[in-house]
Design a protein around this motif. Structure first.
Motif, mmCIF file in Angstrom:
data_model
loop_
_atom_site.group_PDB
_atom_site.id
_atom_site.type_symbol
_atom_site.label_atom_id
_atom_site.label_comp_id
_atom_site.label_asym_id
_atom_site.label_seq_id
_atom_site.Cartn_x
_atom_site.Cartn_y
_atom_site.Cartn_z
ATOM 1 N N VAL B 3 0.840 -1.200 0.000
ATOM 2 C CA VAL B 3 0.000 0.000 0.000
ATOM 3 C C VAL B 3 0.877 1.254 0.000
ATOM 4 O O VAL B 3 0.544 2.266 -0.619
ATOM 5 N N LYS B 4 2.044 1.171 0.629
ATOM 6 C CA LYS B 4 2.975 2.308 0.587
ATOM 7 C C LYS B 4 3.430 2.564 -0.842
ATOM 8 O O LYS B 4 3.409 3.687 -1.335
ATOM 9 N N THR B 7 0.525 3.707 -3.182
ATOM 10 C CA THR B 7 0.126 5.093 -2.909
ATOM 11 C C THR B 7 1.155 6.048 -3.498
ATOM 12 O O THR B 7 0.805 7.040 -4.145
ATOM 13 N N GLN B 10 0.792 6.086 -7.293
ATOM 14 C CA GLN B 10 -0.385 6.836 -7.736
ATOM 15 C C GLN B 10 -0.096 8.333 -7.740
ATOM 16 O O GLN B 10 -0.443 9.051 -8.682
ATOM 17 N N HIS B 23 -5.085 0.959 -9.451
ATOM 18 C CA HIS B 23 -5.957 0.753 -8.303
ATOM 19 C C HIS B 23 -5.472 -0.439 -7.496
ATOM 20 O O HIS B 23 -4.977 -1.412 -8.059
ATOM 21 N N LEU B 24 -5.610 -0.331 -6.192
ATOM 22 C CA LEU B 24 -5.202 -1.420 -5.299
ATOM 23 C C LEU B 24 -6.387 -1.820 -4.431
ATOM 24 O O LEU B 24 -7.073 -0.966 -3.881
ATOM 25 N N TRP B 26 -7.625 -5.197 -1.657
ATOM 26 C CA TRP B 26 -7.349 -6.504 -1.085
ATOM 27 C C TRP B 26 -8.611 -7.346 -1.165
ATOM 28 O O TRP B 26 -9.661 -6.959 -0.657
ATOM 29 N N VAL B 38 -15.176 -5.029 -7.712
ATOM 30 C CA VAL B 38 -14.001 -4.177 -7.919
ATOM 31 C C VAL B 38 -13.613 -4.156 -9.395
ATOM 32 O O VAL B 38 -13.382 -3.096 -9.977
ATOM 33 N N PHE B 42 -13.801 -0.854 -11.717
ATOM 34 C CA PHE B 42 -12.558 -0.316 -12.265
ATOM 35 C C PHE B 42 -12.601 -0.318 -13.790
ATOM 36 O O PHE B 42 -12.141 0.624 -14.435
#
Lengths: 265, 81
Positions: B3-4, B7, B10, B23-24, B26, B38, B42
């Motif tokens: 996620v780091k 982000t 992006q 896009h991420l 889980w 999702v 998307f």
């Protein structure tokens, strides 16, 4: 300063000293040693700069026992901090002589080859991006315009690897930019923007904004603006100021808690 | 860590003018409904954005390479850059 450097070499405080010497009328990086103390008289300072700490990492990788002295501006100090964190150099083996650097409120006079970057010509102003632009100045353009301007800049790339080779914090033995699976070979320009963005991503938590990449770029790609944005994101999202912090980059440690959420679609 | 990195990516792509295309999410293997949702959402978003503008640049670069390879000398002599 020269007397001090001589004393350091003589007394063995350092085994080698990295500085600049005028050779063929160019101020070039030079490694001063005890065996040739007279050469220290030619040690110079001035606006010329080079990633001396990069030379230090090369020396340390072959001879980790040597104590290394070097001239250091503020950007060299930040790079050294990063190299200490990434275990490329040890703080005990490096001793610095601080030299004049960027002007600030505290000191009016600065010595740096980067104080006044070249002004962009009219064509570059119209379709590209000037040197040393603040990320905010770039963001004033619309997204479409930003894309076309960045692509104009990236497509000039001749893949000389100058930005990587000069970079004080690029030390990996295997470089993604030379991985054939990731970056296609045999054609110019390299795959834009992949080549440049891969490097930008790898600069997160490492770039210390010395601007040598932009100085070195033979086709004037405004890399410093790009990496300044990288640093801005790292500060805004992770509150990590690269080069002035003793702790590891947010991309090297997992952390105890997850502070980020994936963005909604 | 993912996620780091995502982000960060992006934000960087947004700076380059290529926002909204990464896009991420889980999704566990037990969440079929969520997966469908999702992917559908998307896909709709990407369709609304239209084709990736980079494709045009890639095609342009390829054409330029072919041209310069086949006609390198003459274009160089004519001073045509």
């Amino acid at each position: 300063m020269k007397t001090e450097v001589k004393r350091w070499l003589e007394t063995g405080i350092v085994d080698v000293f990295l500085g600049y010497k005028r050779m063929m009328n160019h101020p070039l990086p030079y490694c001063f040693v005890k065996a040739d103390l007279e050469a220290v008289d030619d040690l110079i300072t001035g606006p010329a700069r080079y990633s001396l700490e990069k030379i230090a990492t090369h020396i340390a990788s072959v001879r980790p026992d040597l104590k290394i002295g070097m001239l250091a501006r503020d950007c060299n100090q930040r790079a050294l901090n990063v190299l200490f964190i990434w275990n490329q150099l040890s703080p005990d083996q490096v001793k610095t002589v601080n030299v004049n650097c960027c002007p600030s409120n505290l000191k009016q006079h600065g010595d740096c080859s980067y104080l006044e970057p070249e002004k962009a010509g009219t064509y570059k102003q119209r379709v590209g991006l000037g040197k040393a632009l603040d990320p905010q100045a770039v963001e004033e353009f619309s997204p479409q315009e930003r894309l076309s301007r960045w692509m104009y800049e990236f497509q000039k790339c001749i893949k000389c690897y100058g930005c990587r080779n000069i970079c004080p914090v690029c030390f990996c033995k295997a470089c993604s930019l030379e991985n054939k699976e990731l970056i296609g070979t045999g054609a110019l320009p390299p795959e834009a923007p992949i080549f440049h963005l891969v490097r930008a991503v790898h600069m997160a938590g490492r770039c210390i904004d010395c601007g040598l990449c932009e100085d070195a770029c033979p086709v004037d790609i405004p890399l410093r603006s790009l990496y300044r944005k990288v640093n801005e994101i790292v500060v805004a999202v992770f509150d990590y100021e690269t080069g002035s912090r003793p702790d590891q980059s947010p991309f090297s440690v997992l952390g105890d808690t997850v502070a980020l959420e994936p963005k909604p679609i | 860590m993912t996620v780091k990195r995502v982000t960060f990516l992006q934000e960087l792509l947004n700076f380059m003018g290529l926002a909204e295309r990464v896009h991420l999410a889980w999704i566990s293997s037990a969440e079929a409904q969520k997966f469908v949702q999702v992917v559908t959402d998307f896909t709709e978003k990407i369709r609304a954005l239209g084709p990736n503008p980079l494709a045009e640049y890639a095609a342009g670069a390829k054409a330029a390479r072919l041209e310069s390879n086949s006609d390198h000398r003459s274009s160089h002599l004519a001073g045509d850059r």
